[in-house]
Design an enzyme around this catalytic site. Structure first.
Site, short mmCIF file in Angstrom:
data_model
loop_
_atom_site.label_atom_id
_atom_site.label_comp_id
_atom_site.label_asym_id
_atom_site.label_seq_id
_atom_site.Cartn_x
_atom_site.Cartn_y
_atom_site.Cartn_z
N SER A 7 -113.29 -54.36 -48.59
CA SER A 7 -112.94 -53.28 -47.46
C SER A 7 -111.58 -53.56 -46.94
CB SER A 7 -114.00 -53.99 -46.02
OG SER A 7 -113.77 -55.46 -45.90
N GLY B 222 -117.46 -54.26 -48.45
CA GLY B 222 -118.60 -55.50 -48.93
C GLY B 222 -118.53 -55.71 -50.11
N ASN C 39 -115.35 -61.81 -50.02
CA ASN C 39 -116.94 -61.61 -49.52
C ASN C 39 -117.49 -62.79 -50.19
OD1 ASN C 39 -116.77 -59.64 -47.78
ND2 ASN C 39 -116.61 -57.88 -49.28
N ASP D 139 -113.27 -55.67 -34.30
CA ASP D 139 -114.44 -56.59 -35.00
C ASP D 139 -113.95 -57.92 -35.33
OD1 ASP D 139 -112.86 -56.32 -37.08
OD2 ASP D 139 -114.21 -55.34 -38.36
N HIS E 261 -111.35 -57.23 -39.67
CA HIS E 261 -110.34 -56.20 -40.35
C HIS E 261 -109.20 -55.90 -40.06
CE1 HIS E 261 -114.66 -55.60 -41.98
NE2 HIS E 261 -114.39 -55.55 -43.07
#
Length: 224
Positions: free
Chosen positions: A45, A82, A110, A193, A196
Site C-alpha cells: 500500500s 495489503g 505487512n 488512519d 499511510h
C-alpha cells in the site's frame, strides 16, 4: 553545433544533395534510438499510494523528477495494498514478462505487522531477487528497509529490521535504509488512519528513494 555545420555545408549543394543529407540523418537517428529505462516498483500500500490517486504515490512523483530532467524513464507502479513478501513473489512472474532495467522491492512491512517469521520474509525477498536476475541477469535491484512498531516486541523488531541490510549485503543489491524515514510517526505526513502517508508523506518517500535510485538512473541515461 555539429548538425548546424553539416546543414550549412549541405545548403551549398543542390536540393537533391540536401535531400540525401536529410535521409542519412534520419536513418542515423533511427539506428541510435534506445528504449526508455524501465523501473518496476514491487510493493504494497505504501507503493500503491493507499488513500490517494495513483498520481500521488511515490513512483509517480519519481516519474515527475525524471521528466523534469528530460530523462527517458518509465516508472511502473506494481504496488498492491495489503501485499506481503509472499504475495509479491507470487505475482512477480507476470510483472517480469515485460523486461525491466531496475527493480525496486518495497515489501515486508505487512509481514512484520502480521507477526510472520522474519526468516520467511527474508527467504521470499531473496527469491524475488533471484527470479528478477533470472529474467535479466544485469538488472539493477534496490531493496527498501522496513520496520515494525515497538508493540511487536524488541526482539522481533530488531530481527525484522536487520533482514533488509543482510539481504542487501548477501545479494549485492542497493539498500534504501528505511522507506518511511522522516515519515513514520510524523502526524503531518500521515493520513487520518494513522498509518499511510498523505501526499506530503509520499513526497518524502519519493525523496528517500531518489537518493539511491538517481545515481543508477544516471548511469543508464549516460548511455542513451
Amino acid at each position: 553545433m555539429f548538425t548546424q555545420r553539416i546543414l550549412t555545408t549541405a545548403a551549398l549543394y543542390s536540393l537533391g544533395g540536401l535531400f540525401v543529407f536529410l535521409t542519412v540523418k534520419s536513418t542515423a537517428a533511427q539506428d541510435t534510438e534506445v528504449a526508455p529505462v524501465r523501473v518496476l516498483f514491487l510493493g504494497n500500500s505504501l507503493t500503491a499510494g493507499y488513500g490517494l490517486s495513483i498520481n500521488g504515490a511515490y513512483p509517480a512523483l519519481l516519474q515527475n523528477y525524471a521528466d523534469s530532467l528530460h530523462w527517458r524513464v518509465i516508472m511502473v507502479n506494481a504496488g498492491v495494498s495489503g501485499d506481503t513478501s509472499a504475495g509479491g513473489l507470487s505475482r512477480l512472474g507476470w510483472q517480469l514478462e515485460t523486461p525491466s532495467d531496475i527493480l525496486v522491492i518495497a515489501l515486508g512491512s505487512n509481514d512484520g505487522l502480521r507477526g510472520l517469521s522474519p526468516s520467511m520474509t527474508k527467504k521470499n525477498l531473496i527469491e524475488i531477487i533471484l527470479q528478477a536476475r533470472a529474467s535479466k541477469s544485469d538488472i539493477d535491484i534496490l531493496i527498501a528497509g522496513m520496520q515494525v512498531p515497538p508493540n511487536m516486541g524488541p526482539t522481533f523488531q530488531d530481527e525484522f529490521r536487520g533482514i533488509f541490510a543482510t539481504i542487501a549485503e548477501e545479494m549485492d543489491v542497493t539498500l534504501i535504509p528505511f522507506l518511511l524515514e522522516g515519515v513514520g510517526g510524523v502526524r503531518e505526513l500521515i493520513q487520518s488512519d494513522g498509518v499511510h502517508p498523505n501526499l506530503a508523506g509520499q513526497q518524502k518517500l519519493a525523496e528517500n528513494v531518489w537518493i539511491f535510485l538517481s545515481p543508477i538512473l544516471e548511469r543508464y541515461i549516460s548511455k542513451q
